[in-house]
Design a protein around this motif. Structure first.
Motif, short mmCIF file in Angstrom:
data_model
loop_
_atom_site.label_atom_id
_atom_site.label_comp_id
_atom_site.label_asym_id
_atom_site.label_seq_id
_atom_site.Cartn_x
_atom_site.Cartn_y
_atom_site.Cartn_z
N ASP A 134 0.55 -1.79 -0.17
CA ASP A 134 -0.31 -0.30 0.47
C ASP A 134 1.52 1.55 0.36
N ASP A 135 0.24 2.16 0.09
CA ASP A 135 1.38 3.52 -0.22
C ASP A 135 2.26 4.04 -1.08
N GLU A 163 -4.57 4.28 -6.77
CA GLU A 163 -5.67 5.33 -5.43
C GLU A 163 -6.18 6.56 -6.09
#
Ligand code: C2E
Ligand code: CA
Ligand code: CA
Ligand code: CA
Length: 275
Positions: free
Chosen positions: A175-176, A232
């Motif tokens: 993630d991220d 995202e």
């Protein structure tokens, strides 16, 4: 000058105390929030950029506090992490998310965010497998989203946790991506199936030729290594087109939908499958 100095000190003490009090309140109340039914899980669709169909939902926790109103996870997850409540909270989130996902069509997966502390708690992998069994959800329909912070204290426990659950079919997403350090090393060492490119590459002051080239490079790597690349924070059609052109396979963001309650997630799925 002396008096001024003293006054300033007092001012700082007051604000610090207020912050501390609020944290303490949140910590105490968080322990009770689960039993009081104040927490709920919202689901944000992750969409196939080729077909436009929903491939999975990310589970995002919400706290509807009787006095403070809706609290966002950025406000209470750090408190939960510092106080250790995150272990109980995280187990509850995983169980709830798995139960909801068990109602969805078989090709739709659910993604759950994991805090580093949860992984280091004894019996962490077992807890997740139990939640899956109780919900009747196959391991292959659960994705665990972890951030680079997990690897800062690169413990054997982390490696074991990922190995154990991967062997059962649980998938891991990084993630991220792009916000931390030496991420490429982690991609090399762990069996990630998915990389989520941080929203700072999609919108904001740092978006341009460079960020576009980086997304392209990551997407290229993804296709070689058979990893899906999720963009995202997609809010506009232009952003959707840009990341699709750059080679991202999946997208998530307000352009498609905000995180919604479980009954609306089910509705999005059935509406999509009617046609
Ligand atoms: P994240 O994992 O990066 O989750 C994505 C965040 O971006 C979510 O915020 C989501 O609502 C928001 N978002 C999605 N699309 C857009 C968009 O198009 N534009 C903008 N501006 N924002 C968008 P949220 O729900 O407030 O969660 C914030 C963070 O809190 C998450 O970041 C995650 O790190 C953490 N978090 C949320 N739920 C959980 C949980 O159940 N467990 C743990 N450990 N952490 C959680
Ligand atoms: Ca996430
Ligand atoms: Ca993210
Ligand atoms: Ca995050």
């Amino acid at each position: 000058a002396k008096i001024g100095g003293r006054a300033q000190t007092r001012f700082f003490d007051v604000t610090m105390t207020r912050d501390l009090v609020r944290r303490r309140e949140i910590e105490d109340e968080l322990r009770q929030a689960i039993q009081r039914d104040e927490l709920s899980i919202f689901f944000q669709p992750i969409v196939d950029l080729e077909t436009g169909r929903i491939r999975s939902f990310e589970a995002l926790v919400r706290w509807f506090h009787p006095e403070k109103g809706e609290l966002r996870p950025d406000e209470f997850i750090p408190v939960a992490e510092e106080s250790g409540v995150i272990v109980t909270l995280g187990n509850w989130i995983t169980a709830q998310a798995a139960r909801t996902a068990a109602q969805w069509p078989e090709d739709v997966t659910v993604a759950v965010n994991l805090s580093p502390l949860q992984i280091r708690a004894p019996g962490a992998a077992l807890g997740i497998l139990n939640a899956l069994r109780e919900a009747g959800l196959p391991a292959s329909r659960l994705e665990l989203e972890v951030t680079e912070s997990l690897f800062i204290e690169d413990s054997d426990a982390t490696a074991l946790f990922i190995e154990e659950l991967s062997a059962k079919g649980v998938r891991f997403a990084l993630d991220d991506f792009g916000t931390g350090y030496s991420s490429l090393g982690y991609i090399n060492s762990y069996p990630f199936k998915k990389i989520k490119v941080d929203r700072s590459f999609v919108s904001g002051p740092n978006v341009g030729l460079k960020s576009d080239a980086i997304i392209r490079a990551v997407a290229e790597m993804g296709s070689t290594l058979e990893m899906e690349i999720v963009a995202e924070g997609l809010e506009t059609i232009e952003q959707v087109q840009a990341v699709r052109d750059a080679g991202c396979t999946l997208g998530q963001g307000y352009y498609f939908s905000r995180a919604v309650p479980d009954y609306l997630a089910a509705m999005l799925l059935s509406r999509e499958r009617e046609t």
